[in-house]
Design a protein around this motif. Structure first.
Motif, PDB file in Angstrom:
ATOM      1  N   SER A  84       0.832  -1.215   0.000  1.00  0.00           N
ATOM      2  CA  SER A  84       0.000   0.000   0.000  1.00  0.00           C
ATOM      3  C   SER A  84       0.864   1.262   0.000  1.00  0.00           C
ATOM      4  O   SER A  84       0.550   2.237  -0.686  1.00  0.00           O
ATOM      5  N   ASP A 105      -5.621  -1.697  -5.062  1.00  0.00           N
ATOM      6  CA  ASP A 105      -5.003  -2.228  -3.837  1.00  0.00           C
ATOM      7  C   ASP A 105      -5.974  -3.200  -3.170  1.00  0.00           C
ATOM      8  O   ASP A 105      -6.943  -2.768  -2.551  1.00  0.00           O
ATOM      9  N   GLN A 156      -7.620   0.207  -0.573  1.00  0.00           N
ATOM     10  CA  GLN A 156      -7.849  -1.004   0.200  1.00  0.00           C
ATOM     11  C   GLN A 156      -9.028  -0.822   1.155  1.00  0.00           C
ATOM     12  O   GLN A 156      -9.788  -1.735   1.401  1.00  0.00           O
TER      13      GLN A 156
HETATM   14 MG    MG Z   1      -2.061  -2.712   2.149  1.00  0.00          MG
END
Ligand code: MG
Ligand code: ATP
Length: 332
Positions: free
Chosen positions: A48, A179, A97
């Motif tokens: 990330s 992500d 995410q």
């Molecule tokens: Mg991550």
């Protein structure tokens, strides 16, 4: 020249009274239009942070970003915040995410999609409403026309994730970073979203960076794979090579720890022992050495350099899995 060229990208977090922490350590990869490049690795390996650095979304204070991120030749790391905002709307898309923190809680879902269509694709409101409903339908949101007027908190977690994907698709970005876009979704919706991303790459020539810890997703989607461990790329290969012959003991371990449909019944899965807490610093040796079944003395004393092992493959390991052994784990 590739559409996106990431070179020696590093991110060091600095906090008062604490040792600086290198979350991303000289990561390099290219993405061409119509290509899907995977960043794979377990929790905390820097996936990330890498994507946030590329998108210019890390805080300017406390996070030192170095290296270069060239998009059509221009280094994104040199752009101002305003220039990056323009870029993010026009050329760069991201599916985050965590969908809750990236949707605006006080604006109905529909408006969040139509806004993108009106602003970035110059669509009149009416047409944008129709297209927004189509996009929600495409990502598997039932009853999309009614959903347009709902707020993020009225949707389930999986729905929110899908709404976020719809917004990213609405931009028709030339580069999309996704992500873990399907981690929170059940398998049928997951398959639907992956098919949608594939279509986007094929039909629009979108360059896709796919971030995941799920090797099934990699097998279905990625052309090239970068395996990250503790902020560094430990193995880079084309998907078929990587699955057919994983050479880094960490990659080999990842592949041995996923179920295979063709495995004899009762065959045990082999998890990777230990956790990232066992890592040693890369400055001392190989960060993975304390967990590595192949570790030699040299591994805890000498930092392994990244080597080109031919066929477009890169490997960072003193004692890689032998090719004949590697081939036994073939899953794809
Ligand atoms: Mg991550
Ligand atoms: N703002 C921050 N300040 C300090 N450390 C951070 C910050 N953001 C991330 N980190 C650290 O950087 C490392 C990499 O984090 P990152 O979020 O990139 O992991 P990840 O690979 O995406 O993991 P996951 O699969 O759990 O999403 C972690 O050790 C994390 O604790």
């Amino acid at each position: 020249m590739a559409l996106l060229e990431v070179r020696d990208l590093s991110v060091v977090f600095e906090r008062k009274g604490e040792q600086p922490f290198t979350a991303v350590d000289k990561v390099s990869f290219d993405v061409e239009p119509g290509q899907t490049v995977g960043l794979v690795g377990e929790s905390g390996c820097g996936k990330s942070v890498t994507s946030l650095a590329i998108m210019g979304l890390l805080p300017r204070r406390g996070a030192k970003v170095s290296g270069s991120v060239r998009f059509e030749g221009a280094n994104l790391l040199d752009l101002s915040d305003k220039e990056m905002r323009d870029r993010r709307g026009r050329d760069l898309g991201m599916v985050f995410q965590d969908p809750l923190t990236s949707l605006n809680p006080v604006i109905p879902i529909g408006l969040q999609v139509t806004e993108v269509l009106e602003r970035h694709r110059d669509m009149p409101r009416k047409k944008a409403m129709v297209e927004a409903a189509e996009l929600l339908d495409k990502v598997g949101i039932p009853d999309p026309t009614r959903r347009l007027s709902e707020y993020p908190h009225q949707l389930s977690g999986g729905m929110r994730q899908r709404a976020l994907i719809a917004i990213a698709l609405a931009c028709r970005p030339r580069l999309l970073i996704a992500d873990e876009p399907t981690t929170a979704l059940d398998v049928t919706i997951q398959a639907q979203i992956l098919a949608l991303l594939k279509e986007l790459v094929r039909d629009m020539g979108t360059a896709l960076v796919m971030i995941t810890h799920d090797l099934g997703v990699v097998a279905g989607l990625c052309d090239e794979v970068n395996v990250l461990y503790a902020g560094r790329v430990v193995e880079k290969a084309q998907r078929h090579e990587l699955f057919g012959q994983p050479r880094h003991p960490y990659t080999y371990g990842l592949l041995s720890s996923i179920p295979r449909l063709d495995a004899p019944r009762g065959e045990k899965l082999v998890p990777i022992k230990g956790s990232v807490a066992d890592n040693i610093p890369w400055t001392q040796g190989c960060a993975f050495a304390p967990r590595c079944p192949n570790a030699l003395d040299v591994c805890v004393n000498v930092t392994p350099a990244q080597e080109d092992i031919g066929g477009g493959r890169l490997l960072r390991c003193h004692n890689p899995v032998r090719p004949e052994v590697a081939e036994e784990v073939t899953t794809a």
